[in-house]
Design an enzyme around this catalytic site. Structure first.
Site, short mmCIF file in Angstrom:
data_model
loop_
_atom_site.label_atom_id
_atom_site.label_comp_id
_atom_site.label_asym_id
_atom_site.label_seq_id
_atom_site.Cartn_x
_atom_site.Cartn_y
_atom_site.Cartn_z
CG PHE A 126 -1.96 1.05 1.21
CD1 PHE A 126 -3.12 0.86 0.46
CD2 PHE A 126 -1.80 2.23 1.90
CE1 PHE A 126 -4.10 1.84 0.42
CE2 PHE A 126 -2.77 3.22 1.86
CZ PHE A 126 -3.92 3.03 1.12
CG ASP A 195 -0.14 -3.06 6.66
OD1 ASP A 195 -1.26 -3.44 7.07
OD2 ASP A 195 0.05 -1.97 6.11
CE1 TYR A 220 -9.35 1.95 6.98
CE2 TYR A 220 -8.46 3.06 8.91
CZ TYR A 220 -8.34 2.66 7.58
OH TYR A 220 -7.20 2.97 6.88
CE LYS A 221 -7.94 -1.48 5.15
NZ LYS A 221 -8.58 -0.53 4.21
NE ARG A 369 -10.08 -3.07 -3.04
CZ ARG A 369 -9.60 -2.68 -1.87
NH1 ARG A 369 -8.44 -3.16 -1.43
NH2 ARG A 369 -10.25 -1.82 -1.11
#
Length: 398
Positions: A126, A195, A220-221, A369
């Site tokens: 990322f 990560d 938050y995922k 996605r």
């Protein structure tokens, strides 16, 4: 009703996790973007209202002690620990993922043996992880070596100080070999930093079991903590005494309210704290974690794999041949909890899906996605999403 619709119905009926959907605020939309922002647990607004009206509104400053605000970063860290396979006392919650990546990478270079000057970084990471690692390298006198996770073992050597890797690739959904790569890093004398943003809450991680040194992740995922909810930092117990944070804030001081000019680090994972905790978002996260009570991550993983298998089967049955290609590995051992489909005109295709009530997202230029959050996504959702995709692309889902 088609055969696939009937199978979806039967699978949902047999699903032991299906009742958890009622714990979330959801509508008729098929929500397949929980790998970007998780859904809202129903009870969180009431908890936040209590924090606002009583803890802040009435108790005010007293809430740092009486409502447990001050100890929230470690307390919530201990709530996250079982989800990522860690014992208590090793995770502290606070700051963003980016800030925690910086802490972890710099601290890793300080934990590494003397004379090592290379930081290996996942070449497909990322972007922020790469940016932060580059800055950390400049500040510490190290050089960045970009490498694909599969090539890490060959790139390791006596100059390797630290290795920063993603457990699941955010574009493709590929699951990387955390146990094997961590062991390889250790065999070369380096420090492994992982990560976990796209794996925590979706599949077993096993931080302690696999000897991970440092790890960071967002909440938050798949942990459903809310937009911008604080991230977390894992510091393995064996490293805590030597963990040297590049951001020694006052709340990580051994005696923060002494207000002394010299810094003495606190014991344990508290060393990962920096400034005043962001209480409102932190307590929303704490409430959100209630949905994990009694839920085993192994059951979540089993459903995740079944969901993504079924979705791919429906796509193959409904979507015209050649219109999409999966870039997510078929092998379970190499798959996270999302399906990424390469598709021409991905941006207008996703817009058309959203207009039809199927919400995923895209990664430019050509990747659709679809994130599968097992706590609230069902098999009927997967079938409907594939059917809508076929409709957009001119297929038949009769």
């Amino acid at each position: 009703m088609s055969d696939l619709q009937e199978r979806a119905q039967a699978l949902d009926t047999a699903d032991e996790l299906a009742p958890l959907r009622e714990l979330f605020t959801l509508d008729d939309t098929v929500y397949l973007d929980g790998n970007s922002l998780g859904a809202l647990p129903r009870h969180v607004p009431a908890r936040l209202q209590e924090v606002l009206t009583r803890e802040w509104g009435e108790l005010r400053i007293r809430s740092w002690d009486e409502s447990g605000w001050w100890t929230a970063p470690e307390r919530i860290g201990d709530r996250i620990a079982p989800v990522v396979g860690a014992a208590a006392g090793q995770i502290v919650v606070g700051d963003s993922t980016s800030v925690n990546v910086f802490k972890a990478v710099v601290a890793a270079t300080r934990l590494a043996p003397e004379g090592r000057d290379e930081i290996l970084v996942d070449a497909a990471t990322f972007p922020t992880d790469g940016y932060i690692a580059e800055s950390a390298a400049r500040m510490t006198g190290h050089r960045i070596v970009q490498v694909s996770p599969a090539d890490v073992p060959d790139a390791l050597g006596p100059r390797t100080a630290a290795v920063l890797l993603n457990h699941v690739d955010y574009r493709s959904g590929r699951l990387h070999d955390l146990p094997g790569l961590t062991a390889a890093v250790h065999a070369a004398g380096g420090i492994a930093v992982w990560d976990l943003c796209h794996s925590a809450g979706a599949l077993p991680v096993g931080l302690d079991a696999h000897g991970v040194d440092l790890a960071v992740g967002c909440t938050y995922k798949y942990l459903n903590g809310g937009p911008g909810s604080p991230a977390y930092l894992y510091v393995a117990a064996r490293h805590q005494a030597a963990f040297d944070s590049p951001l020694p804030g006052w709340t990580s001081h051994a005696d923060p309210f002494a207000m002394t000019p010299g810094y003495t680090p606190a014991d344990g994972a508290v060393r990962g704290r920096v400034g005043t905790p962001d209480i409102l978002s932190m307590l929303a996260l704490e409430a959100s974690l209630d949905v994990w009570d009694g839920v085993g991550v192994e059951a979540v993983r089993a459903k995740s794999l079944a969901l993504t298998d079924f979705f791919l089967e429906c796509v193959a049955a409904y979507v015209p041949e050649g219109r999409v290609t999966s870039v997510t590995p078929a092998a379970h051992a190499e798959r996270g909890s999302q399906v990424a489909l390469r598709c021409a005109d991905a941006e207008p295709v996703m817009a058309a899906l959203i207009a039809r009530g199927v919400v995923g997202d895209l990664r430019r230029p050509d990747v659709l996605r679809f994130g599968f959050t097992p706590l609230y996504v069902g098999f009927a959702d997967a079938e409907r999403a594939a059917r809508a995709l076929a409709d957009v692309l001119g297929g038949s889902a009769a």
